[in-house]
Motif scaffolding. Structure first.
Motif, PDB file in Angstrom:
ATOM      1  N   ARG A 203      35.346  31.717  41.392  1.00 19.58           N
ATOM      2  CA  ARG A 203      35.287  32.957  42.179  1.00 19.58           C
ATOM      3  C   ARG A 203      33.910  33.604  42.098  1.00 19.58           C
ATOM      4  O   ARG A 203      33.350  34.037  43.118  1.00 19.58           O
ATOM      5  CB  ARG A 203      36.355  33.953  41.699  1.00 19.58           C
ATOM      6  CG  ARG A 203      36.351  35.256  42.504  1.00 19.58           C
ATOM      7  CD  ARG A 203      37.269  36.291  41.905  1.00 19.58           C
ATOM      8  NE  ARG A 203      36.841  36.673  40.566  1.00 19.58           N
ATOM      9  CZ  ARG A 203      35.846  37.537  40.321  1.00 19.58           C
ATOM     10  NH1 ARG A 203      35.160  38.073  41.313  1.00 19.58           N
ATOM     11  NH2 ARG A 203      35.533  37.842  39.082  1.00 19.58           N
TER      12      ARG A 203
ATOM     13  N   GLN B 125      41.885  48.606  38.584  1.00 13.05           N
ATOM     14  CA  GLN B 125      40.565  48.479  39.199  1.00 13.05           C
ATOM     15  C   GLN B 125      40.644  47.729  40.518  1.00 13.05           C
ATOM     16  O   GLN B 125      40.042  48.131  41.526  1.00 13.05           O
ATOM     17  CB  GLN B 125      39.597  47.772  38.252  1.00 13.05           C
ATOM     18  CG  GLN B 125      38.170  47.703  38.801  1.00 13.05           C
ATOM     19  CD  GLN B 125      37.242  46.920  37.909  1.00 13.05           C
ATOM     20  OE1 GLN B 125      37.528  45.788  37.533  1.00 13.05           O
ATOM     21  NE2 GLN B 125      36.108  47.519  37.569  1.00 13.05           N
ATOM     22  N   GLN B 126      41.400  46.630  40.539  1.00 15.29           N
ATOM     23  CA  GLN B 126      41.520  45.855  41.767  1.00 15.29           C
ATOM     24  C   GLN B 126      42.335  46.584  42.822  1.00 15.29           C
ATOM     25  O   GLN B 126      42.076  46.439  44.028  1.00 15.29           O
ATOM     26  CB  GLN B 126      42.141  44.486  41.472  1.00 15.29           C
ATOM     27  CG  GLN B 126      41.154  43.505  40.867  1.00 15.29           C
ATOM     28  CD  GLN B 126      39.902  43.381  41.720  1.00 15.29           C
ATOM     29  OE1 GLN B 126      39.926  42.911  42.840  1.00 15.29           O
ATOM     30  NE2 GLN B 126      38.767  43.807  41.170  1.00 15.29           N
TER      31      GLN B 126
ATOM     32  N   ARG C 169      41.377  39.403  42.605  1.00 17.49           N
ATOM     33  CA  ARG C 169      39.925  39.527  42.743  1.00 17.49           C
ATOM     34  C   ARG C 169      39.399  38.552  43.800  1.00 17.49           C
ATOM     35  O   ARG C 169      38.499  38.891  44.574  1.00 17.49           O
ATOM     36  CB  ARG C 169      39.250  39.269  41.397  1.00 17.49           C
ATOM     37  CG  ARG C 169      39.468  40.375  40.404  1.00 17.49           C
ATOM     38  CD  ARG C 169      38.836  40.111  39.034  1.00 17.49           C
ATOM     39  NE  ARG C 169      39.222  41.179  38.149  1.00 17.49           N
ATOM     40  CZ  ARG C 169      38.645  42.376  38.123  1.00 17.49           C
ATOM     41  NH1 ARG C 169      37.625  42.614  38.921  1.00 17.49           N
ATOM     42  NH2 ARG C 169      39.065  43.309  37.306  1.00 17.49           N
TER      43      ARG C 169
ATOM     44  N   SER D 278      39.825  48.813  44.394  1.00 18.72           N
ATOM     45  CA  SER D 278      38.895  48.069  45.223  1.00 18.72           C
ATOM     46  C   SER D 278      39.529  47.702  46.569  1.00 18.72           C
ATOM     47  O   SER D 278      38.890  47.824  47.627  1.00 18.72           O
ATOM     48  CB  SER D 278      38.445  46.790  44.509  1.00 18.72           C
ATOM     49  OG  SER D 278      37.702  47.096  43.354  1.00 18.72           O
TER      50      SER D 278
ATOM     51  N   ARG E 242      32.212  45.505  33.319  1.00 15.03           N
ATOM     52  CA  ARG E 242      33.197  46.375  33.971  1.00 15.03           C
ATOM     53  C   ARG E 242      32.744  47.842  33.939  1.00 15.03           C
ATOM     54  O   ARG E 242      33.090  48.625  34.820  1.00 15.03           O
ATOM     55  CB  ARG E 242      34.556  46.236  33.293  1.00 15.03           C
ATOM     56  CG  ARG E 242      35.202  44.881  33.464  1.00 15.03           C
ATOM     57  CD  ARG E 242      35.699  44.652  34.886  1.00 15.03           C
ATOM     58  NE  ARG E 242      36.403  43.384  34.990  1.00 15.03           N
ATOM     59  CZ  ARG E 242      37.708  43.235  34.777  1.00 15.03           C
ATOM     60  NH1 ARG E 242      38.440  44.292  34.461  1.00 15.03           N
ATOM     61  NH2 ARG E 242      38.265  42.051  34.884  1.00 15.03           N
TER      62      ARG E 242
ATOM     63  N   ALA F 147      47.281  42.801  43.274  1.00 15.67           N
ATOM     64  CA  ALA F 147      46.736  43.660  42.217  1.00 15.67           C
ATOM     65  C   ALA F 147      47.814  44.550  41.623  1.00 15.67           C
ATOM     66  O   ALA F 147      47.834  44.811  40.410  1.00 15.67           O
ATOM     67  CB  ALA F 147      45.590  44.502  42.771  1.00 15.67           C
TER      68      ALA F 147
ATOM     69  N   GLN G  53      38.336  31.667  37.743  1.00 21.48           N
ATOM     70  CA  GLN G  53      37.479  32.849  37.633  1.00 21.48           C
ATOM     71  C   GLN G  53      36.013  32.480  37.797  1.00 21.48           C
ATOM     72  O   GLN G  53      35.237  33.202  38.441  1.00 21.48           O
ATOM     73  CB  GLN G  53      37.723  33.544  36.296  1.00 21.48           C
ATOM     74  CG  GLN G  53      39.104  34.177  36.187  1.00 21.48           C
ATOM     75  CD  GLN G  53      39.380  34.748  34.811  1.00 21.48           C
ATOM     76  OE1 GLN G  53      38.463  35.156  34.111  1.00 21.48           O
ATOM     77  NE2 GLN G  53      40.641  34.782  34.419  1.00 21.48           N
TER      78      GLN G  53
ATOM     79  N   ASP H 289      46.684  45.689  37.754  1.00 24.32           N
ATOM     80  CA  ASP H 289      45.231  45.840  37.624  1.00 24.32           C
ATOM     81  C   ASP H 289      44.779  47.034  38.463  1.00 24.32           C
ATOM     82  O   ASP H 289      44.639  46.929  39.688  1.00 24.32           O
ATOM     83  CB  ASP H 289      44.538  44.557  38.087  1.00 24.32           C
ATOM     84  CG  ASP H 289      43.047  44.527  37.749  1.00 24.32           C
ATOM     85  OD1 ASP H 289      42.397  45.585  37.821  1.00 24.32           O
ATOM     86  OD2 ASP H 289      42.545  43.432  37.411  1.00 24.32           O
TER      87      ASP H 289
ATOM     88  N   ASN I  68      40.293  39.885  47.262  1.00 28.86           N
ATOM     89  CA  ASN I  68      39.441  41.028  47.584  1.00 28.86           C
ATOM     90  C   ASN I  68      38.037  40.560  47.971  1.00 28.86           C
ATOM     91  O   ASN I  68      37.439  41.047  48.935  1.00 28.86           O
ATOM     92  CB  ASN I  68      39.386  41.989  46.404  1.00 28.86           C
ATOM     93  CG  ASN I  68      38.808  43.335  46.785  1.00 28.86           C
ATOM     94  OD1 ASN I  68      39.223  43.955  47.754  1.00 28.86           O
ATOM     95  ND2 ASN I  68      37.836  43.789  46.023  1.00 28.86           N
ATOM     96  N   SER I  69      37.506  39.593  47.207  1.00 28.84           N
ATOM     97  CA  SER I  69      36.170  39.067  47.502  1.00 28.84           C
ATOM     98  C   SER I  69      36.138  38.354  48.850  1.00 28.84           C
ATOM     99  O   SER I  69      35.154  38.445  49.585  1.00 28.84           O
ATOM    100  CB  SER I  69      35.727  38.098  46.396  1.00 28.84           C
ATOM    101  OG  SER I  69      35.607  38.744  45.157  1.00 28.84           O
TER     102      SER I  69
END
Length: 260
Positions: free
Chosen positions: A183, A253-254, A220, A257, A112, A246, A180, A251, A223-224
């Motif tokens: 992903r 960070q997400q 995540r 993003s 991270r 998110a 996870q 979260d 987003n991906s």
């Protein structure tokens, strides 16, 4: 999706009420985190960690839980401090199980932090320790951290550890972590070949996260999936969805993003 952790009264009326206080505290921390209430999760972990005479296993579990909420809030230095505290405990116990857990957490933080080289080295050490422990849950976790660190440097090298981690988590019924791992696997495959079957694999990761109530994992995955969607309108809709999830997950960070 539940937005609030279970109340103390629900614990009192369930079999969990016979658990030791640290187990109850850990459940509360995890419930707050799942609801996206990371400040409260951290506060609950702080209170539990302040108790005198905590056994090393309890301290490790609480540090691990607090670390994940710190990461969600982008408090990366604090998360690193917790991972290093876990390493210190592992050194004192001389337990390969504790070592594997601590190294996996540290690799997660370093990834991270975008410290790819050191994260790869730490993750490799975590995998080695986990294999020595013969604990399949720790092997899977260390492989997941290795896959995530590898993806940042060379996606092709993330495929094998992500596949093995996903298989192990599936066999253990650990749906959130399976999601996870899938992903990371899907992201690695999409980066090499953005084919429909690889996008379908990412949809599988999102479905696993939803089934497990893993909002962070779901965000995540969304987003991906949508950040590179060739259909601009679909990309915008998908990223709006990723942002909402998110936000529910707390979260930061997400959220950044998805907005980016």
């Amino acid at each position: 999706m539940a937005k609030h952790p279970r109340s103390s009264s629900s614990h009192a009326s369930s079999p969990v009420s016979t658990a030791r206080p640290t187990a109850l505290a850990l459940t509360a921390v995890q419930d707050f985190a799942r609801a996206g209430r990371h400040e409260q999760a951290i506060a609950a972990a702080n209170d539990a960690l302040a108790a005198p005479g905590l056994p090393p296993a309890d301290r490790l579990a609480l540090l691990d839980a607090r670390l994940n909420s710190l990461l969600a809030l982008l408090r990366l230095n604090d998360a690193e401090a917790d991972a290093n505290a876990m390493l210190a405990i592992a050194k004192s116990t001389k337990s390969v199980v504790d070592e594997a857990q601590a190294l996996a957490c540290l690799a997660h933080v370093q990834t991270r932090q975008e410290r790819t080289d050191v994260a790869l080295a730490t993750a490799a050490a975590a995998v080695a320790a986990a294999r020595r422990s013969r604990r399949r849950d720790l092997i899977a976790l260390a492989l997941l951290r290795q896959a995530a660190a590898s993806f940042a440097r060379k996606p092709a090298e993330a495929i094998a550890p992500a596949e093995e981690a996903a298989r192990l988590f599936a066999a253990q019924g650990r749906t959130a972590l399976q999601g996870q791992a899938v992903r990371v696997l899907a992201a690695a495959r999409m980066s090499l070949d953005d084919a429909p079957e690889h996008r379908a694999l990412m949809q599988q990761a999102i479905a696993l996260a939803r089934a497990a109530g893993d909002l962070g994992g779901e965000g995540r995955g969304l987003n991906s999936l949508y950040s590179s969607d060739p259909d601009l309108a679909q990309r915008v809709r998908g990223l709006h969805q990723a942002l909402r999830v998110a936000q529910d997950a707390g979260d930061l960070q997400q959220q950044m993003s998805a907005l980016h």
